[in-house]
Design a protein around this motif. Structure first.
Motif: not given
Length: 125
Positions: A32-36, A40, A89, A98-100
């Motif tokens: 899951t990618q959290h960079n807007p 993903n 994560r 996951e990545h932020w």
């Protein structure tokens, strides 16, 4: 191997070795990618990195439980130098799920209000 070391190995594979086949080995099944700005999945990462000659160098790396934070400098990041903190994560198998990230264009120390650099360089991690 610690997740801290896995995160550094992953970043090195992406930005130093530029080896996408190796990069894929770091991801779990449900990444899951959290960079807007990034979708993903591994293909989205390939799309961002294609025809982009950015480079990366690490500074501060911290690990707590299943989260690793990597402070680093990206040069030639779409034509700019950017300081970032990437958060990963990891699952129980040591794969990134996951990545932020938080990105800010680098300001030279002489142009900051404090006179301090945004990027401390550390000899060890």
């Amino acid at each position: 191997m610690t997740n801290k070391q896995r995160a550094l190995d992953y970043m090195n594979a992406v930005f130093t070795e530029k080896d996408m086949d190796k990069v894929e080995t770091f991801f779990g099944n449900d990444w899951t990618q959290h960079n807007p700005s990034v979708k993903n999945g591994i293909q989205a990462l390939r799309d961002v990195l294609t025809d982009n000659e950015m480079n990366w160098e690490p500074s501060i790396v911290m690990e707590e439980d299943d989260i690793v934070a990597v402070h680093g400098r990206y040069t030639n990041f779409f034509g700019k130098t950017v300081i970032a903190v990437d958060f990963f994560r990891f699952d129980d198998d040591g794969k990134i799920n996951e990545h932020w990230d938080v990105l800010q264009e680098e300001v030279p120390a002489e142009k900051t209000a404090s006179g301090n650099a945004m990027f401390p360089i550390r000899a060890s991690h």
